[in-house]
Design a protein around this motif. Structure first.
Motif: not given
Length: 186
Positions: A34-36, A96-101
């Motif tokens: 998902f993140i990738g 800024a940046g982000c990610w989530l499972e």
């Protein structure tokens, strides 16, 4: 260590430090596919040494005042994060940046966490411009930029080579006076 509550749903923001490498790797393994889809983090953190190295690089950036990384925990489980990939205090800019499972999507966690980080950067570090670079096809991240009150500055066409393709990258930003005005209005 400090924790910042992100609301009454058990979510909190904490520094993501090298000693949390195994927890970070476990989190990445849960959300890797998902993140990738949109960001290279999933390809950079593949085993314990790479997880430790990635977090160590941000510990060094924090020490040099050129970046930060924080995790988002819900009920004690790391589910995502926000970061300043770059930060130039002298120039007054940060990216800024982000990610989530996947299990954490749709709860407003990134928006709430990014607000904390941007507040800190603007009010404590004197950052004037916070940028958000996002693949043009990453609609959830673009939605976060909009919720943060960012303005779309433009598109860097085919500027990011990723997994055999060249992606268009959108540049979004918010300036310190805009950020403060929006915070006063809310």
């Amino acid at each position: 260590m400090y924790r910042v509550s992100l609301g009454d749903d058990g979510a909190e923001l904490r520094p993501l430090e090298p000693w949390r490498a195994q927890e970070f790797l476990d989190h990445m393994n849960r959300g890797r596919e998902f993140i990738g889809r949109h960001i290279a983090l999933a390809d950079a953190v593949t085993d314990l040494p790479s997880a430790r190295s990635f977090l160590q690089s941000y510990a060094e950036r924090a020490a040099a005042d050129t970046g930060r990384i924080h995790g988002i925990w819900v009920d004690g489980t790391l589910v995502g994060g926000v970061l300043f990939r770059t930060m130039d205090v002298r120039m007054g800019t940060a990216e800024a940046g982000c990610w989530l499972e996947p299990a954490a999507v749709g709860r407003g966690l990134v928006t709430r966490a990014a607000r904390v980080l941007i507040d800190w950067a603007v009010e404590e570090r004197g950052i004037h411009r916070v940028e958000w670079l996002v693949a043009a096809e990453n609609q959830p991240s673009i939605a976060v930029a909009k919720r943060l009150g960012m303005v779309r500055d433009g598109v860097l066409r085919e500027s990011f080579p990723y997994r055999g393709r060249r992606l268009d990258m959108e540049v979004w930003s918010v300036l310190a006076p805009e950020w403060r005005a929006a915070r006063e209005d809310s």
